[in-house]
Each structure stands twice: as C-alpha cells, then as structure tokens.
Scaffold this motif. Structure first.
Motif, PDB file in Angstrom:
ATOM      1  N   THR A 197       0.829  -1.203   0.000  1.00 25.26           N
ATOM      2  CA  THR A 197       0.000   0.000   0.000  1.00 25.26           C
ATOM      3  C   THR A 197       0.865   1.257   0.000  1.00 25.26           C
ATOM      4  OG1 THR A 197      -0.072   0.222   2.388  1.00 25.26           O
ATOM      5  CG2 THR A 197      -1.755  -1.211   1.371  1.00 25.26           C
ATOM      6  N   GLU A 198       0.219   2.371  -0.241  1.00 25.38           N
ATOM      7  CA  GLU A 198       0.914   3.663  -0.237  1.00 25.38           C
ATOM      8  C   GLU A 198       1.539   3.933   1.135  1.00 25.38           C
ATOM      9  OE1 GLU A 198      -0.443   8.300  -0.535  1.00 25.38           O
ATOM     10  OE2 GLU A 198      -1.397   6.889  -1.921  1.00 25.38           O
ATOM     11  N   ARG A 199       0.827   3.602   2.201  1.00 21.99           N
ATOM     12  CA  ARG A 199       1.353   3.823   3.554  1.00 21.99           C
ATOM     13  C   ARG A 199       2.562   2.924   3.818  1.00 21.99           C
ATOM     14  NH1 ARG A 199      -1.131   8.115   6.679  1.00 21.99           N
ATOM     15  NH2 ARG A 199      -3.050   8.518   5.563  1.00 21.99           N
ATOM     16  N   ALA A 200       2.490   1.682   3.388  1.00 27.10           N
ATOM     17  CA  ALA A 200       3.619   0.765   3.563  1.00 27.10           C
ATOM     18  C   ALA A 200       4.826   1.256   2.761  1.00 27.10           C
ATOM     19  CB  ALA A 200       3.226  -0.644   3.149  1.00 27.10           C
ATOM     20  N   GLU A 201       4.584   1.764   1.576  1.00 24.72           N
ATOM     21  CA  GLU A 201       5.676   2.321   0.772  1.00 24.72           C
ATOM     22  C   GLU A 201       6.278   3.539   1.462  1.00 24.72           C
ATOM     23  OE1 GLU A 201       4.205   2.988  -3.196  1.00 24.72           O
ATOM     24  OE2 GLU A 201       3.956   0.831  -3.554  1.00 24.72           O
ATOM     25  N   TYR A 205       1.615   6.239   9.563  1.00 24.25           N
ATOM     26  CA  TYR A 205       0.185   6.183   9.892  1.00 24.25           C
ATOM     27  C   TYR A 205      -0.245   7.233  10.921  1.00 24.25           C
ATOM     28  CZ  TYR A 205       0.286   1.710   7.504  1.00 24.25           C
ATOM     29  OH  TYR A 205       0.437   0.728   6.555  1.00 24.25           O
ATOM     30  N   CYS A 206       0.678   8.028  11.413  1.00 21.22           N
ATOM     31  CA  CYS A 206       0.388   8.894  12.561  1.00 21.22           C
ATOM     32  C   CYS A 206      -0.811   9.812  12.342  1.00 21.22           C
ATOM     33  CB  CYS A 206       1.621   9.691  12.965  1.00 21.22           C
ATOM     34  SG  CYS A 206       2.243  10.845  11.733  1.00 21.22           S
ATOM     35  N   ASP A 207      -0.974  10.339  11.152  1.00 17.75           N
ATOM     36  CA  ASP A 207      -2.088  11.258  10.901  1.00 17.75           C
ATOM     37  C   ASP A 207      -3.447  10.581  11.045  1.00 17.75           C
ATOM     38  OD1 ASP A 207      -1.260   9.861   8.452  1.00 17.75           O
ATOM     39  OD2 ASP A 207      -2.751  11.091   7.426  1.00 17.75           O
ATOM     40  N   LEU A 208      -3.502   9.283  10.769  1.00 13.18           N
ATOM     41  CA  LEU A 208      -4.764   8.551  10.894  1.00 13.18           C
ATOM     42  C   LEU A 208      -5.135   8.274  12.351  1.00 13.18           C
ATOM     43  CD1 LEU A 208      -4.352   5.874   8.068  1.00 13.18           C
ATOM     44  CD2 LEU A 208      -5.521   8.096   7.958  1.00 13.18           C
ATOM     45  N   PHE A 209      -4.166   8.447  13.254  1.00 15.48           N
ATOM     46  CA  PHE A 209      -4.378   8.119  14.656  1.00 15.48           C
ATOM     47  C   PHE A 209      -4.237   9.343  15.568  1.00 15.48           C
ATOM     48  CE2 PHE A 209      -3.503   4.193  12.545  1.00 15.48           C
ATOM     49  CZ  PHE A 209      -4.302   3.266  13.162  1.00 15.48           C
ATOM     50  N   GLY A 210      -4.280  10.521  14.978  1.00 16.61           N
ATOM     51  CA  GLY A 210      -4.279  11.747  15.767  1.00 16.61           C
ATOM     52  C   GLY A 210      -2.934  12.186  16.305  1.00 16.61           C
ATOM     53  N   LEU A 211      -1.853  11.756  15.677  1.00 16.36           N
ATOM     54  CA  LEU A 211      -0.513  12.140  16.095  1.00 16.36           C
ATOM     55  C   LEU A 211       0.147  13.004  15.033  1.00 16.36           C
ATOM     56  CD1 LEU A 211       0.889   8.719  17.363  1.00 16.36           C
ATOM     57  CD2 LEU A 211       0.541  10.757  18.767  1.00 16.36           C
ATOM     58  N   ASP A 212       0.887  14.013  15.469  1.00 15.86           N
ATOM     59  CA  ASP A 212       1.714  14.729  14.501  1.00 15.86           C
ATOM     60  C   ASP A 212       3.010  13.936  14.322  1.00 15.86           C
ATOM     61  OD1 ASP A 212       4.071  16.332  16.102  1.00 15.86           O
ATOM     62  OD2 ASP A 212       2.262  16.087  17.333  1.00 15.86           O
ATOM     63  N   GLU A 213       3.638  14.099  13.185  1.00 21.29           N
ATOM     64  CA  GLU A 213       4.795  13.258  12.858  1.00 21.29           C
ATOM     65  C   GLU A 213       5.977  13.479  13.795  1.00 21.29           C
ATOM     66  OE1 GLU A 213       7.538  11.844   9.098  1.00 21.29           O
ATOM     67  OE2 GLU A 213       5.624  12.801   8.708  1.00 21.29           O
ATOM     68  N   ARG A 265      13.488 -12.761   8.786  1.00 22.16           N
ATOM     69  CA  ARG A 265      12.817 -11.633   8.132  1.00 22.16           C
ATOM     70  C   ARG A 265      13.698 -10.396   8.258  1.00 22.16           C
ATOM     71  NH1 ARG A 265       9.460 -10.805   4.108  1.00 22.16           N
ATOM     72  NH2 ARG A 265       7.509  -9.773   4.572  1.00 22.16           N
ATOM     73  N   SER A 266      13.839  -9.676   7.173  1.00 21.29           N
ATOM     74  CA  SER A 266      14.599  -8.429   7.156  1.00 21.29           C
ATOM     75  C   SER A 266      13.788  -7.314   7.799  1.00 21.29           C
ATOM     76  CB  SER A 266      14.912  -8.041   5.708  1.00 21.29           C
ATOM     77  OG  SER A 266      13.692  -7.730   5.036  1.00 21.29           O
ATOM     78  N   CYS A 267      14.448  -6.210   8.127  1.00 20.50           N
ATOM     79  CA  CYS A 267      13.711  -5.052   8.655  1.00 20.50           C
ATOM     80  C   CYS A 267      12.666  -4.563   7.645  1.00 20.50           C
ATOM     81  CB  CYS A 267      14.663  -3.936   9.055  1.00 20.50           C
ATOM     82  SG  CYS A 267      15.598  -4.310  10.563  1.00 20.50           S
ATOM     83  N   PRO A 268      13.002  -4.416   6.361  1.00 18.75           N
ATOM     84  CA  PRO A 268      11.954  -4.022   5.415  1.00 18.75           C
ATOM     85  C   PRO A 268      10.788  -5.019   5.371  1.00 18.75           C
ATOM     86  CG  PRO A 268      14.096  -3.607   4.450  1.00 18.75           C
ATOM     87  CD  PRO A 268      14.338  -4.377   5.732  1.00 18.75           C
ATOM     88  N   GLY A 269      11.076  -6.294   5.515  1.00 15.92           N
ATOM     89  CA  GLY A 269      10.011  -7.290   5.550  1.00 15.92           C
ATOM     90  C   GLY A 269       9.145  -7.152   6.788  1.00 15.92           C
ATOM     91  N   CYS A 270       9.778  -6.888   7.921  1.00 18.26           N
ATOM     92  CA  CYS A 270       9.025  -6.683   9.166  1.00 18.26           C
ATOM     93  C   CYS A 270       8.152  -5.443   9.071  1.00 18.26           C
ATOM     94  CB  CYS A 270       9.979  -6.577  10.355  1.00 18.26           C
ATOM     95  SG  CYS A 270      10.806  -8.134  10.773  1.00 18.26           S
ATOM     96  N   ILE A 271       8.671  -4.394   8.458  1.00 21.06           N
ATOM     97  CA  ILE A 271       7.899  -3.166   8.250  1.00 21.06           C
ATOM     98  C   ILE A 271       6.688  -3.471   7.378  1.00 21.06           C
ATOM     99  CG2 ILE A 271       7.936  -0.910   7.084  1.00 21.06           C
ATOM    100  CD1 ILE A 271      10.894  -0.686   8.127  1.00 21.06           C
ATOM    101  N   ILE A 317      -1.573  -3.495  10.492  1.00 18.50           N
ATOM    102  CA  ILE A 317      -2.231  -2.225  10.821  1.00 18.50           C
ATOM    103  C   ILE A 317      -3.418  -2.008   9.897  1.00 18.50           C
ATOM    104  CG2 ILE A 317      -1.963   0.297  10.733  1.00 18.50           C
ATOM    105  CD1 ILE A 317       1.040  -0.295  11.660  1.00 18.50           C
ATOM    106  N   GLU A 318      -3.203  -2.266   8.632  1.00 16.05           N
ATOM    107  CA  GLU A 318      -4.262  -1.988   7.648  1.00 16.05           C
ATOM    108  C   GLU A 318      -5.422  -2.985   7.738  1.00 16.05           C
ATOM    109  OE1 GLU A 318      -2.779  -0.825   3.828  1.00 16.05           O
ATOM    110  OE2 GLU A 318      -1.197   0.345   4.801  1.00 16.05           O
ATOM    111  N   THR A 319      -5.155  -4.188   8.166  1.00 16.26           N
ATOM    112  CA  THR A 319      -6.246  -5.154   8.272  1.00 16.26           C
ATOM    113  C   THR A 319      -6.920  -5.138   9.646  1.00 16.26           C
ATOM    114  OG1 THR A 319      -4.725  -6.952   8.856  1.00 16.26           O
ATOM    115  CG2 THR A 319      -5.288  -6.703   6.529  1.00 16.26           C
TER     116      THR A 319
END
Length: 134
Positions: free
Chosen positions: A2-6, A26-34, A115-121, A128-130
């Motif tokens: 997804t765009e967020r994962a990218e 994802y912070c903006d979707l959960f009410g957090l500033d970056e 699993r690599s760090c990018p894979g874990c991300i 998160i999305e599901t």
C-alpha cells in the motif's frame, strides 16, 4: 504494498528506525503529529534497543493504543481491549514469521535470518491496515 507501507519503507530508507518508520507512516490517521510520533517511537527501534520485540510490531502496538484508548479521562477502562488487540497483532506477526523477537528475526543466535527489517515493516503495515484501519 500500500501507499502507507511504501511511505514507511521510504522513511526507513531515510534513517528512521523501524518503529519510527511505521508509526510515522500512519500517525495522521491516529491523531498524532509526525514529530511527536517520531520522538515517541525512537526507543522502540532495534527491538526496543535490546533486540527484543520487533520495533515495527511495537509501532503497531502504539497505534493500537491510540485507536483504542479513551485516555486519561477514563483510566483503565480500555486497557484490556487494547491488550487483546496487541496480543492478536503479536500472534499474527509470529504466525507469519515464526517469532516477533528481533534477535530471532535477524538470526543472531542461530544464523538463520527469518525476516529483514523491510520485511518486518511490510508485515506490520499489513497488520495495521487489516486490524486497525477500518
């Protein structure tokens, strides 16, 4: 992906740790500033700095708390449900990767990289999305 994962991958490539990359994507979707999200997540990279619980998964836990908590006005009321959500996220991550511990994911003890760090991300973003974004 997804765009967020990218976006999370891009942030990680810029030097954000795995927890920062995920929570900031994802912070903006959960009410957090970056800026707040970045600072809050800093100690959770590298498996909480100790090769323990995966930082990307820890970011999903943080977002679960942001989603489920009623805050200080209602202390204790929502923590059981949030714990249930974090247990579900951890179980799903472990099901996919065999573990959620950074040191095991990276094969520190046995030399077997799971699993690599990018894979874990990518996996944390998928969870998160599901599970958190409806």
């Amino acid at each position: 992906m997804t765009e967020r994962a990218e976006r999370a991958q891009s942030l990680h490539n810029k030097g954000y740790n795995c927890a920062q990359a995920v929570v900031c994507a994802y912070c903006d979707l959960f009410g957090l500033d970056e800026e707040t999200a970045y600072k809050m997540a800093e100690g959770f990279g590298l498996g909480m700095g100790m090769m323990d619980t995966c930082g990307a998964l820890s970011a999903a836990f943080m977002l679960a708390g942001m989603q489920g908590s009623k805050g200080t006005a209602h202390p204790g009321e929502t923590k059981a449900q949030t714990y249930k959500t974090t247990k579900m996220l951890a179980a799903a991550f472990r099901e996919k990767n065999g573990t959620y511990l950074c040191r095991e994911l990276k094969g520190i003890a046995d030399g077997k990289m799971r699993r690599s760090c990018p894979g874990c991300i990518e996996d944390a973003c998928s969870l998160i999305e599901t599970a958190l974004i409806k």
